[in-house]
Design an enzyme around this catalytic site. Sequence first.
Site, mmCIF file in Angstrom:
data_model
loop_
_atom_site.group_PDB
_atom_site.id
_atom_site.type_symbol
_atom_site.label_atom_id
_atom_site.label_comp_id
_atom_site.label_asym_id
_atom_site.label_seq_id
_atom_site.Cartn_x
_atom_site.Cartn_y
_atom_site.Cartn_z
ATOM 1 N N LYS A 83 4.317 -5.558 0.636
ATOM 2 C CA LYS A 83 3.154 -5.516 1.507
ATOM 3 C C LYS A 83 2.110 -4.717 0.800
ATOM 4 O O LYS A 83 2.238 -3.695 0.133
ATOM 5 C CB LYS A 83 3.567 -4.706 2.808
ATOM 6 C CG LYS A 83 2.380 -4.614 3.937
ATOM 7 C CD LYS A 83 2.942 -3.792 5.052
ATOM 8 C CE LYS A 83 1.987 -3.943 6.225
ATOM 9 N NZ LYS A 83 2.397 -3.192 7.485
ATOM 10 N N SER B 176 1.876 -5.675 12.116
ATOM 11 C CA SER B 176 1.054 -6.059 10.749
ATOM 12 C C SER B 176 1.593 -6.426 9.365
ATOM 13 O O SER B 176 1.024 -6.911 8.533
ATOM 14 C CB SER B 176 0.438 -4.829 10.508
ATOM 15 O OG SER B 176 1.310 -3.766 9.910
ATOM 16 N N SER C 173 5.341 -3.006 13.615
ATOM 17 C CA SER C 173 4.901 -3.941 12.451
ATOM 18 C C SER C 173 5.710 -4.347 11.344
ATOM 19 O O SER C 173 5.416 -5.319 10.677
ATOM 20 C CB SER C 173 3.783 -3.033 11.458
ATOM 21 O OG SER C 173 2.578 -2.984 12.448
#
EC number: 6.3.5.7
Lengths: 103, 485
Positions: free
Chosen positions: B76, B151, B175
């Site tokens: 990420k 997310s 997330s």
Amino acid sequence: MKKDNSEYLITRDNNIYEVVIGLEVHAQVISNSKLFSSSSTTFGAEPNTQVSLVDAAFPGMLPVINEYCVKQAIKTGIGLKAQINKRSVFDRKNYFYADLPQG
Amino acid sequence: MSEITSQTLTELVENIKNKNISSEETTKAFIKRGEKSKDLNVYITQDFSSALNKAKDFDKNPNFELKLPGIPIAVKDLFCTNKVKTTAGSKILSNFIPPYESTVTQNIWNEGGILLGKLNCDEFAMGSSNETSFFGNAQSPIDKGLVPGGSSGGSASALAANLTPITIGTDTGGSIRQPASFTGTVGLKPTYGSCSRYGIVAFASSLDQAGPMSKNVKDCALLQEIISTYDEKDSTSIDFKRNEYSKDLTSNIKGKKIGIPKEYRVDGMPKEIEDLWTKGIEYAKVCGAEIVDISLPHTNYALPAYYIVAPAEASSNLARYDGVKYGYRSKGENLIDMYEKTRSEGFGDEVKRRIMLGTYVLSSGYYDAYYLKAQKVRKLIKDDFDEAYKKVDAILTPSTPSAAFKIGEKNNDPVSMYLNDIFTVPVNLAGLPAISIPAGLDVKGYPLGLQIIGKAFDEQNILNIAYAMEEKIEFKNKITDWWIK
């Protein structure tokens, strides 16, 4: 309001007030590194030579409190015959100032 | 041997150790598939040529003792990576190259992992659909036009699409678990203090935790044992005895008590979620677990409390992005004008909304009514869990109140977007570990996940329960490669 402290009492508009005075003292702790980072605190060094990634507020950088400074604060408290709290809490204030990288 | 990119991490590690495949072959396979998968928009930054060089270096001098021997991994874009652009999905960091490495990613490289690139995410991890990313929405490989969740949406997409064998995300209110649930993958949010926050772009510091995302529970356990370390550079990192989660993994959960909280049976819960939960309870029973009805009475207040605490912390954390030291800078008439233009142009709408919310609830006169109250609610939510854990070893709930939705479907309604986090948020407020495992499909064939919540520092237990249930559920993700031309 404590009893027997009448010298700290004043009367204004028929109300009695107790005078309580607090001092906010700004003094630099004598330490080799800064309060929340490992950067040096040497006086008179060249500009921008004592700035760490934490000081410059880079993303993901976290403050770590300087244990030595905490000890100095406790010693100061003992020296002033103050009560030492076992638990301390920090709060953040935010300002957009040119000399405050974290904001 | 099946195709390299469709192998699990455990299979890849074994095949590299047995010299059936090299790190270079493995890395090349993931790069090739990555290049054919541009339509998924999962990568913000590809580091392919560097990855290939590292793989060749590994093969020249291989160390098979490592836990991730020459395994390529995409992460990420919220993790700072040394000399590799790190954007947090934001325009304001669109040109930012950190001169340092996050502890979690460093742990992965120390075990032989190789960085493939940086994955798309909601801007500053604020979102549940990956739609707030400055770099455009990552697509779900499950179906065209479907959100991968958020997310950590790019991470979930890349994993489900076989573009990385394993990945890491961050979880502030769901997330990791929500995108794992939406994409038929496994995602673990560890106990607060388990994984170091050093070098992770901060959203809400008292809630943020990094965690593993994987194709199965065993891989998840292995990655968790690698990334979870005590770190002096993070003052909230906790020095507790960490298990060798993959080695200690067992599907024997006989006699474990699993709680079913009645408050999670929310109004208007779709029947397919209800059915999934019932099915999950049956699977847990088949595995030998004992089901216990429990109550978490303050659950209803978790979401409102979260949407005060998280924006408050975000407004403070994001004050540093002022255009002075790094990142995007706009031209201004003077310093204040430069600050205002930089932040107006550099942040997207959702980030601005949360900064304004956070600044408001922290402002004098409102602090006691909102922020202080929310902190008290947070304590009550934590107390609810403590009370429940006197009776049970873990708690089973659905991961999300629905399956994945279409891109654009919830764009004009932030509150309906926030409601996606209803089952995941209480866990962050209480600082507990929780794992989402794929457990079924909705009528359209979209994956649905179940969440297992554990006691603090009891990751091993929820991994074991997940491992046992995974064996019984036998979930298969339906990936058709529709995006590959």
